[in-house]
Design an enzyme around this catalytic site. Structure first.
Site, PDB file in Angstrom:
ATOM      1  N   HIS A   1      48.074  59.214  20.601  1.00 35.74           N
ATOM      2  CA  HIS A   1      49.284  59.487  19.832  1.00 35.74           C
ATOM      3  C   HIS A   1      49.493  58.333  18.864  1.00 35.74           C
ATOM      4  CE1 HIS A   1      50.679  56.938  23.124  1.00 35.74           C
ATOM      5  NE2 HIS A   1      51.827  56.723  22.481  1.00 35.74           N
TER       6      HIS A   1
ATOM      7  N   HIS B   1      52.038  56.163  18.305  1.00 31.28           N
ATOM      8  CA  HIS B   1      52.897  55.005  18.526  1.00 31.28           C
ATOM      9  C   HIS B   1      52.101  53.736  18.225  1.00 31.28           C
ATOM     10  CE1 HIS B   1      56.069  57.111  21.278  1.00 31.28           C
ATOM     11  NE2 HIS B   1      56.282  57.303  19.998  1.00 31.28           N
TER      12      HIS B   1
ATOM     13  N   ASP C   1      51.648  50.796  19.425  1.00 30.54           N
ATOM     14  CA  ASP C   1      50.854  50.050  20.406  1.00 30.54           C
ATOM     15  C   ASP C   1      49.541  50.745  20.757  1.00 30.54           C
ATOM     16  OD1 ASP C   1      52.745  51.896  21.583  1.00 30.54           O
ATOM     17  OD2 ASP C   1      52.154  51.176  23.556  1.00 30.54           O
ATOM     18  N   HIS C   2      49.309  51.917  20.180  1.00 29.63           N
ATOM     19  CA  HIS C   2      48.047  52.627  20.412  1.00 29.63           C
ATOM     20  C   HIS C   2      47.177  52.728  19.165  1.00 29.63           C
ATOM     21  CE1 HIS C   2      48.960  54.215  24.538  1.00 29.63           C
ATOM     22  NE2 HIS C   2      50.155  53.826  24.136  1.00 29.63           N
TER      23      HIS C   2
ATOM     24  N   HIS D   1      55.097  63.036  26.435  1.00 31.15           N
ATOM     25  CA  HIS D   1      55.601  61.770  25.924  1.00 31.15           C
ATOM     26  C   HIS D   1      56.676  62.060  24.878  1.00 31.15           C
ATOM     27  CE1 HIS D   1      55.593  57.517  25.663  1.00 31.15           C
ATOM     28  NE2 HIS D   1      55.004  57.426  24.484  1.00 31.15           N
TER      29      HIS D   1
ATOM     30  N   ASP E   1      49.957  57.449  27.416  1.00 32.64           N
ATOM     31  CA  ASP E   1      51.366  57.446  27.818  1.00 32.64           C
ATOM     32  C   ASP E   1      51.803  58.848  28.232  1.00 32.64           C
ATOM     33  OD1 ASP E   1      51.007  54.962  26.759  1.00 32.64           O
ATOM     34  OD2 ASP E   1      52.649  55.068  25.315  1.00 32.64           O
TER      35      ASP E   1
END
Length: 310
Positions: free
Chosen positions: A61, A63, A65-66, A139, A210
């Site tokens: 996804h 976000h 932090d990914h 998520h 996540d």
């Protein structure tokens, strides 16, 4: 035939001195796959010796932090004179944003980048001896996990039986093992099923990224040799896990137990547990009877075949 998983980033949304954001490097007999690419991924590749030679990147996804490690990694690959195309697999509807991220350094990449969407249930990569499929997760944004599943392997070859049937030692053994009938020394025909056991399962690796715990993940992870599951919080933050669409260690353990997974690795550890993440593993172990791991950045797991102990 090796299947190695290197944990480049095991932390949550906020990096710590010990845990970088999400990134997982899988080497399957020389095929190099990267699952997510959080900030600092390329430094982890250098530090932990995986190298930069990835063949495919699977994004769960968008976000930060990914994915925030993607622009820097793309730039470094270009500086290193990469010529081979790189395929980035992503959830449907995220292609344009991912394209913008790839080009965030202000110029076109020095090599071809293919961005391909894959919906849950579809095959992202159909390779020699295995495939990678996407599966649905829960998520706060469009997200998905990935499962790498190998083809079945030929059954065990019964050499004494083959010799008893008059098959000469040599190439005919290999032909039988590959499913081809051969002629014995007396002229009779020996069929493969006379000397080869039933097919043996390959390995299964599952990465959730996540997610909240869900029944669909239990089904996907059935008999997994390694399940890498979101375990952002311990029980003391269960409400927070629910509000942010993450999982606790105990919830991850419950998924692994119901799936019959052999090993569980807990990742996406919140920075609030920087000093001590052991409660997450302890609570997961209370729900899961298999081997439960809390990897550090840089840890490497060799995934064995299901029948390795036989």
């Amino acid at each position: 035939m090796s299947l190695r998983v290197t944990f480049l980033g095991t932390g949550g949304a906020v990096p710590t001195t010990e845990r970088a954001p999400s990134a997982l490097f899988v080497n399957r007999e020389g095929d190099r796959l990267l699952f997510d690419c959080g900030e600092g991924t390329q430094r982890g590749m250098m530090r932990f010796g995986t190298g930069f030679g990835i063949d495919h990147l699977f994004v769960s996804h968008l976000h930060g932090d990914h994915v925030l490690g993607i622009p820097g990694l793309v730039q470094t690959l270009g500086f290193n004179d990469r010529a081979e195309p790189l395929t980035i697999h992503c959830p449907p509807g995220t292609e344009d944003d991912l394209h913008d991220l790839v080009h965030a350094v202000g110029h076109d990449p020095a090599f071809q980048i293919r961005i391909e969407s894959v919906a849950p249930g579809e095959v992202a990569l159909d390779a020699d001896g295995y495939e990678v499929r996407a599966f649905e997760t829960v998520h706060r944004t469009k997200s998905q996990g990935y499962v790498l599943e190998e083809d079945d392997r030929p059954g065990r070859f019964d050499r004494p039986k083959a010799e008893e049937l008059g098959v000469p030692v040599g190439p005919k053994f290999g032909r039988l093992h590959e499913g081809e009938p051969v002629e014995a020394e007396d002229g009779s025909i020996v069929e493969p099923d006379q000397v080869v056991g039933p097919p043996r399962p390959g390995r299964k690796f599952v990465y959730t990224a996540d997610t909240r715990p869900r029944e669909g993940t239990v089904a996907v992870a059935e008999d997994a040799d390694l399940l890498v599951h979101d375990a952002t919080f311990a029980d003391d933050m269960e409400d927070r896990a629910r509000d942010t669409a993450h999982s606790t260690g105990r919830e991850a353990g419950s998924v692994a137990e119901r799936a019959g997974a052999k090993r569980l690795a807990l990742v996406h550890i919140s920075s609030r547990y920087a000093a001590d993440a052991s409660p997450i593993r302890r609570e997961a172990r209370e729900a899961f009877d298999g081997e439960c791991l809390l990897p550090d950045d840089g840890d490497l797991i060799e995934v064995p075949f299901p029948d390795a102990d036989e």
